[in-house]
Design a protein around this motif. Structure first.
Motif, PDB file in Angstrom:
ATOM      1  N   SER A 180       0.776  -1.133   0.008  1.00 22.95           N
ATOM      2  CA  SER A 180      -0.015  -0.138   0.016  1.00 22.95           C
ATOM      3  C   SER A 180       0.784   1.063  -0.061  1.00 22.95           C
ATOM      4  O   SER A 180       2.075   1.099   0.108  1.00 22.95           O
ATOM      5  CB  SER A 180      -0.970   0.036   1.137  1.00 22.95           C
ATOM      6  N   ALA A 181       0.117   2.338  -0.094  1.00 22.23           N
ATOM      7  CA  ALA A 181       0.864   3.623   0.018  1.00 22.23           C
ATOM      8  C   ALA A 181       1.738   3.921   1.180  1.00 22.23           C
ATOM      9  O   ALA A 181       2.694   4.503   1.116  1.00 22.23           O
ATOM     10  CB  ALA A 181      -0.133   4.821  -0.032  1.00 22.23           C
ATOM     11  N   SER A 182       1.192   3.210   2.385  1.00 22.76           N
ATOM     12  CA  SER A 182       1.972   3.456   3.762  1.00 22.76           C
ATOM     13  C   SER A 182       3.254   2.704   3.384  1.00 22.76           C
ATOM     14  O   SER A 182       4.195   3.205   4.126  1.00 22.76           O
ATOM     15  CB  SER A 182       1.090   2.859   4.679  1.00 22.76           C
ATOM     16  N   ASP A 183       3.446   1.601   2.667  1.00 24.95           N
ATOM     17  CA  ASP A 183       4.829   1.059   2.679  1.00 24.95           C
ATOM     18  C   ASP A 183       5.796   1.818   1.912  1.00 24.95           C
ATOM     19  O   ASP A 183       6.891   1.679   2.352  1.00 24.95           O
ATOM     20  CB  ASP A 183       4.599  -0.460   1.704  1.00 24.95           C
ATOM     21  N   LEU A 186       5.502   5.052   1.709  1.00 26.87           N
ATOM     22  CA  LEU A 186       5.974   6.058   2.657  1.00 26.87           C
ATOM     23  C   LEU A 186       6.979   5.645   3.727  1.00 26.87           C
ATOM     24  O   LEU A 186       7.800   6.407   3.902  1.00 26.87           O
ATOM     25  CB  LEU A 186       4.724   6.646   3.500  1.00 26.87           C
ATOM     26  N   LEU A 187       6.753   4.600   4.142  1.00 32.34           N
ATOM     27  CA  LEU A 187       7.888   3.822   5.243  1.00 32.34           C
ATOM     28  C   LEU A 187       9.342   3.762   4.182  1.00 32.34           C
ATOM     29  O   LEU A 187      10.283   4.220   4.990  1.00 32.34           O
ATOM     30  CB  LEU A 187       7.551   2.426   5.509  1.00 32.34           C
TER      31      LEU A 187
END
Length: 215
Positions: free
Chosen positions: A133-136, A138-139
């Motif tokens: 996902s987008a959070s990955d 961002l990480l």
């Protein structure tokens, strides 16, 4: 010699402590003698190490890095082992790989350019289209900022210390040594532009060649 168990000083030269009966080993005595005989670094050695780092880093050493690395104090043991040099570097945070190349840390920049995208690509394959996902993403970006921003001063200290030790061991004249340190260290705007751009292109190529087709 002092007893390692109770701290009582041995006045008889025996093998056992007269106070508690614990054995007084030869290794204990030898270690105590060596500790007493080890000389403290001279002021000249401390000043020399500090001057060598200043020659390598350049103008920013006294204005910025000396305080960041050593809390405003000269190196008490010649070259410390990186204690207390974890601090925020704004240039590293915002410029990332370009800052690394600007400070001529090309090897570190190359390792990060290969390692961090590789970790992100591996994560894509592990999680798949539905899981990634987008959070990955961002990480992954935050990981870059953490390494160059919050570990940047520590990485640069290690790099500078290693280079200074290697060059200082050549036994050259002091003036020639300062010239070599200044040439090996300092900054390179052209290096930041050329190698930083190559680093970005390398990252893009890694994603084009190795990332999943759905990315």
């Amino acid at each position: 010699m002092f007893c390692r168990q109770c701290g009582q000083k041995d006045l008889n030269g025996g093998n056992f402590c007269a106070n508690c009966g614990d054995g007084l080993s030869l290794s204990t005595a030898t270690g105590a003698i060596q500790a007493q005989a080890m000389p403290a670094p001279s002021q000249a050695q401390t000043d020399s190490a500090d001057q060598a780092l200043a020659s390598f880093v350049g103008d920013k050493y006294h204005d910025y890095y000396h305080a960041k690395w050593l809390n405003g104090k000269p190196e008490s043991d010649g070259y410390r082992k990186g204690l207390g040099v974890y601090s925020f570097n704004m240039a590293g945070f915002f410029l990332s790989v370009f800052w690394l190349c600007y400070r001529k840390m090309y090897g570190v920049a190359f390792m990060l350019v290969i390692a961090l995208p590789a970790l992100d690509i591996i994560m894509m394959y592990m999680k798949g289209f539905e899981g990634y996902s987008a959070s990955d993403g961002l990480l992954y970006s935050l990981l870059w900022l953490f390494v160059t921003g919050f570990l940047g001063n520590h990485i640069y200290y290690k790099h500078a210390s290693k280079k200074v030790k290697k060059i200082s061991g050549s036994g050259e004249d002091a003036s020639l040594l300062r010239e070599r340190l200044a040439k090996a260290g300092g900054t390179s705007l052209s290096g930041a532009i050329v190698f930083g751009t190559l680093a970005i292109l390398t990252i893009l190529m890694m994603y084009l060649l190795f990332a999943p087709s759905w990315y």
